[in-house]
Design a protein around this motif. Structure first.
Motif, mmCIF file in Angstrom:
data_model
loop_
_atom_site.group_PDB
_atom_site.id
_atom_site.type_symbol
_atom_site.label_atom_id
_atom_site.label_comp_id
_atom_site.label_asym_id
_atom_site.label_seq_id
_atom_site.Cartn_x
_atom_site.Cartn_y
_atom_site.Cartn_z
ATOM 1 N N PRO A 37 0.812 -1.229 0.000
ATOM 2 C CA PRO A 37 0.000 0.000 0.000
ATOM 3 C C PRO A 37 0.842 1.275 0.000
ATOM 4 C CG PRO A 37 -0.084 -1.090 2.140
ATOM 5 C CD PRO A 37 0.576 -2.053 1.210
ATOM 6 N N ARG A 38 2.134 1.148 0.263
ATOM 7 C CA ARG A 38 3.002 2.335 0.241
ATOM 8 C C ARG A 38 3.707 2.517 -1.105
ATOM 9 N NH1 ARG A 38 8.290 0.639 1.193
ATOM 10 N NH2 ARG A 38 8.496 -1.509 1.948
ATOM 11 N N ALA A 39 3.423 1.621 -2.063
ATOM 12 C CA ALA A 39 4.083 1.706 -3.375
ATOM 13 C C ALA A 39 3.366 2.707 -4.271
ATOM 14 C CB ALA A 39 4.110 0.332 -4.035
ATOM 15 N N ASN A 40 4.105 3.642 -4.820
ATOM 16 C CA ASN A 40 3.571 4.581 -5.808
ATOM 17 C C ASN A 40 3.862 4.057 -7.210
ATOM 18 O OD1 ASN A 40 2.631 6.458 -3.907
ATOM 19 N ND2 ASN A 40 4.685 7.360 -3.707
ATOM 20 N N VAL A 41 2.867 4.186 -8.088
ATOM 21 C CA VAL A 41 2.967 3.596 -9.426
ATOM 22 C C VAL A 41 2.858 4.690 -10.479
ATOM 23 C CG1 VAL A 41 1.906 2.011 -11.062
ATOM 24 C CG2 VAL A 41 2.014 1.423 -8.631
ATOM 25 N N GLY A 42 3.836 4.738 -11.388
ATOM 26 C CA GLY A 42 3.797 5.685 -12.503
ATOM 27 C C GLY A 42 2.968 5.113 -13.647
ATOM 28 N N ILE A 43 2.188 5.957 -14.311
ATOM 29 C CA ILE A 43 1.304 5.484 -15.373
ATOM 30 C C ILE A 43 1.065 6.615 -16.370
ATOM 31 C CG2 ILE A 43 -0.966 6.098 -14.422
ATOM 32 C CD1 ILE A 43 -0.032 2.619 -15.761
ATOM 33 N N VAL A 44 0.706 6.256 -17.606
ATOM 34 C CA VAL A 44 0.344 7.235 -18.630
ATOM 35 C C VAL A 44 -1.170 7.249 -18.762
ATOM 36 C CG1 VAL A 44 0.479 7.845 -21.079
ATOM 37 C CG2 VAL A 44 2.517 7.018 -19.878
ATOM 38 N N LYS A 45 -1.766 8.418 -18.639
ATOM 39 C CA LYS A 45 -3.216 8.552 -18.707
ATOM 40 C C LYS A 45 -3.747 8.034 -20.041
ATOM 41 C CE LYS A 45 -7.055 10.203 -16.828
ATOM 42 N NZ LYS A 45 -7.556 9.709 -15.519
ATOM 43 N N GLY A 46 -4.784 7.178 -19.955
ATOM 44 C CA GLY A 46 -5.413 6.654 -21.159
ATOM 45 C C GLY A 46 -4.812 5.362 -21.664
ATOM 46 N N ASP A 47 -3.619 5.008 -21.215
ATOM 47 C CA ASP A 47 -3.005 3.745 -21.623
ATOM 48 C C ASP A 47 -3.774 2.584 -20.980
ATOM 49 O OD1 ASP A 47 -0.232 2.610 -22.809
ATOM 50 O OD2 ASP A 47 -0.839 1.444 -21.052
ATOM 51 N N PHE A 48 -3.819 1.442 -21.676
ATOM 52 C CA PHE A 48 -4.604 0.320 -21.163
ATOM 53 C C PHE A 48 -4.122 -0.153 -19.798
ATOM 54 C CE2 PHE A 48 -1.072 -2.072 -22.868
ATOM 55 C CZ PHE A 48 -1.036 -3.254 -22.162
ATOM 56 N N ARG A 49 -2.827 0.085 -19.516
ATOM 57 C CA ARG A 49 -2.297 -0.354 -18.229
ATOM 58 C C ARG A 49 -2.792 0.506 -17.059
ATOM 59 N NH1 ARG A 49 2.646 -1.634 -21.969
ATOM 60 N NH2 ARG A 49 1.885 0.344 -22.763
ATOM 61 N N GLU A 50 -3.441 1.614 -17.386
ATOM 62 C CA GLU A 50 -4.085 2.401 -16.332
ATOM 63 C C GLU A 50 -5.152 1.567 -15.622
ATOM 64 O OE1 GLU A 50 -6.657 6.532 -15.655
ATOM 65 O OE2 GLU A 50 -5.946 5.985 -17.664
ATOM 66 N N HIS A 51 -5.852 0.707 -16.386
ATOM 67 C CA HIS A 51 -6.890 -0.147 -15.786
ATOM 68 C C HIS A 51 -6.269 -1.187 -14.854
ATOM 69 C CE1 HIS A 51 -10.381 1.366 -18.009
ATOM 70 N NE2 HIS A 51 -9.552 1.507 -19.037
ATOM 71 N N ILE A 52 -5.087 -1.693 -15.221
ATOM 72 C CA ILE A 52 -4.392 -2.637 -14.341
ATOM 73 C C ILE A 52 -3.988 -1.936 -13.052
ATOM 74 C CG2 ILE A 52 -2.410 -4.190 -14.123
ATOM 75 C CD1 ILE A 52 -2.418 -4.493 -17.151
ATOM 76 N N ALA A 53 -3.500 -0.716 -13.188
ATOM 77 C CA ALA A 53 -3.122 0.057 -12.002
ATOM 78 C C ALA A 53 -4.336 0.342 -11.127
ATOM 79 C CB ALA A 53 -2.463 1.370 -12.428
ATOM 80 N N MET A 54 -5.477 0.642 -11.761
ATOM 81 C CA MET A 54 -6.686 0.936 -11.000
ATOM 82 C C MET A 54 -7.172 -0.287 -10.223
ATOM 83 S SD MET A 54 -8.703 3.242 -13.843
ATOM 84 C CE MET A 54 -10.226 3.328 -12.911
#
Length: 540
Positions: A154-171
């Motif tokens: 829960p303390r891990a911050n995750v970098g992501i690109v908005k709109g990329d399909f991997r945003e759903h995995i991060a969510m």
């Protein structure tokens, strides 16, 4: 289905190109020749398929990435160019960043996108023409202790690109507070190296190529847990206007992938990737970074819709006919097997909506059914229209006078079409009784296909010599299909490539020739074969 004695239409070649002849310019008067009527209908279909490609070329979006899209070269450029040329189209490439590409694709409905990843969230937004790549998505980090059994700290911050399909995995795997958005993937990687974020969801090949492109030392970033296998596709926005183009490209893709040209391209790409330190292979026309691609088809269902001459029950419950022969050959070529069952078309569609690995035939392609199936290979094409005796001819269904008395078969979809158009409609229990009513003068026109007219006229023979097309309605195509629900995309690719091989084989040529001779000599059914597809009208 079978063709009538009076059928007369122009043939198709190469994915829908039409030869109508120099003497078939569109006439402005209502009364036109039957040959011209058919040419008008077929030309409209071809124009629809071509309509979304601009005069300059068919727009295609790509994102810059070493090996795949560099300048005007790379795997995406060459593969897409080959597919479009197979469909008699010219690509016009537009290179944009990942985020810009998604925005542009949403704004320009006629634009193809190369390498877009197929996900449940995007499933209904695109026609998925053909898979180009396969990749596992993993969590990449410099601190592997942050993830265990696919559970992130829960303390891990995750970098992501908005709109990329991997945003759903991060969510699905993080809280909103854990997600940090960046403008592009190079910035994400830089953020990981600078300890701004702890990691990201990405794939090994993409990470290595981006690090190389941005000249970053990424040796401290390691892969941990895998979060699924994903396919990158050539895709087209799902709109009614794009339906014909999508079908055309979907037929062209396995044709191109079956050629030596694609095999050579794929092997060259594998060699170049090895020079970059990446292991890749080719499975069923897909460039895979995940090893050999396979799918379990042990629970395969094969279901036939009973259609005279195409798929019918023979002795001991065996399904026979030209469609059954084709399907057996395709399954054998693909290394699959299953007992053939039979069921009504409505039952087949219902089963396909809830079960994986359902192979069925011959299913007509309609807007309602299109999202349910992968459309493997066409089996037959049939011309639907109004047929009469000594009636004035019209270039379209809409031009018909509403005073015509129209006959249809009971529970046939054309009954509703005619009633909604304001015609007086009488229904009949069989094609034979419908055609008999037409010959007796009980109705002015039979709303049917040329195949149905042929069935109805089989026992009437010479009496039907005067039956002619009064007005065309549309052409329908039946397919060998595969249920999408829960089915691996690789099964569809296996079957599509197998179908191309079978239809180009000498064995199928002999089988189709023997069936064609039987249909003409014993049943007087007018038809012709084109690219392995039965066209139920006379070849010109």
């Amino acid at each position: 289905m079978a063709g009538s004695r009076s059928s007369n239409a122009s043939g198709w070649h190469r994915h829908g190109t039409i030869l109508c002849g120099a003497n078939t310019a569109v006439e402005t008067r209502k009364r036109v020749s039957k040959r011209l009527i058919l040419c008008i209908l077929l030309s409209l279909i071809t124009l629809q398929a071509h309509g979304n490609a601009s005069a300059q070329g068919q727009p295609v979006l790509v994102s810059p990435l070493p090996v795949f899209a560099e300048g005007d070269e790379g795997f995406y450029y060459s593969a897409v160019r080959g597919i479009l040329e197979e469909a008699d189209l010219t690509p016009e490439f537009l290179t944009l960043s990942f985020s810009e590409r998604l925005i542009h694709a949403q704004q320009k409905n006629n634009t193809l996108t190369a390498g877009i990843v197929r996900t449940p969230e995007r499933e209904d937004q695109y026609y998925w023409i053909t898979p180009l790549t396969a990749n596992y998505v993993s969590f990449f980090t410099t601190t592997s202790a942050l993830v265990e059994n696919k559970v992130l700290s829960p303390r891990a911050n995750v970098g992501i690109v908005k709109g990329d399909f991997r945003e759903h995995i991060a969510m699905e795997n993080t809280t909103e507070a854990q997600r940090v958005f960046y403008p592009d993937w190079a910035a994400v990687v830089e953020g990981i190296l600078a300890k701004e974020v702890d990691g990201t969801f990405f794939n090994a090949a993409g990470l290595k190529l981006i690090c190389e492109q941005a000249t970053l030392d990424c040796s401290s970033i390691v892969s941990t847990e895998q979060y699924g296998l994903f396919y990158g596709y050539l895709a087209l926005p799902r709109t009614p206007e794009n339906a014909a183009l999508a079908e055309r490209l979907s037929l062209a893709a396995p044709e191109y992938k079956s050629k030596a040209e694609f095999s050579q391209l794929a092997q060259r790409t594998v060699s170049v990737l090895q020079e970059h330190g990446l292991n890749a292979s080719v499975s069923y026309g897909v460039l895979s970074f995940s090893g050999e691609l396979n799918a379990d088809t042990s629970d395969l269902w094969v279901i036939a819709d009973i259609v005279p001459f195409f798929s019918y029950l023979g002795e001991h419950g065996t399904v026979n006919g030209i469609a059954a022969d084709l399907v057996r050959a395709v399954l054998t070529q693909a290394g699959m097997s299953s007992r053939m069952l039979t069921a009504p078309r409505e039952r087949i569609v219902k089963e396909a909506q809830s079960k994986s690995n359902v192979v069925a035939y011959a299913i007509a392609l309609t807007p309602e059914r299109e999202p349910i199936f992968d459309w493997i290979t066409p089996i037959s094409r049939n011309l639907h229209g109004l047929y009469g005796v000594g009636k004035e001819r019209y270039s379209s269904f809409d031009e018909l006078p509403k005073t015509l008395r129209i006959g249809t078969r009971y529970q046939d979809y054309r009954t509703t079409v005619a009633e909604n158009a304001g015609f007086q409609v009488t229904t009949y229990t069989s094609w034979h009784t419908l055609m008999q009513a037409l010959l007796n003068g009980d109705i002015d026109a039979a709303f049917a296909s040329q195949g149905a007219v042929g069935f109805g006229c089989e026992s009437l023979r010479d009496s039907c010599e005067s039956v002619e097309l009064v007005a065309p309605y549309k052409i329908t195509t039946t397919y060998l299909v595969l249920s999408k629900s829960g089915t691996s995309p690789i099964v569809a690719e296996q079957l599509k490539l197998a179908a191309v091989a079978v239809k180009s084989s000498e064995e199928f040529r002999q089988t189709s020739h023997a069936w064609s001779e039987m249909m003409m000599n014993e049943h007087n059914v007018i038809h012709h074969f084109d690219n392995g597809v039965v066209h139920l009208w006379k070849k010109q």
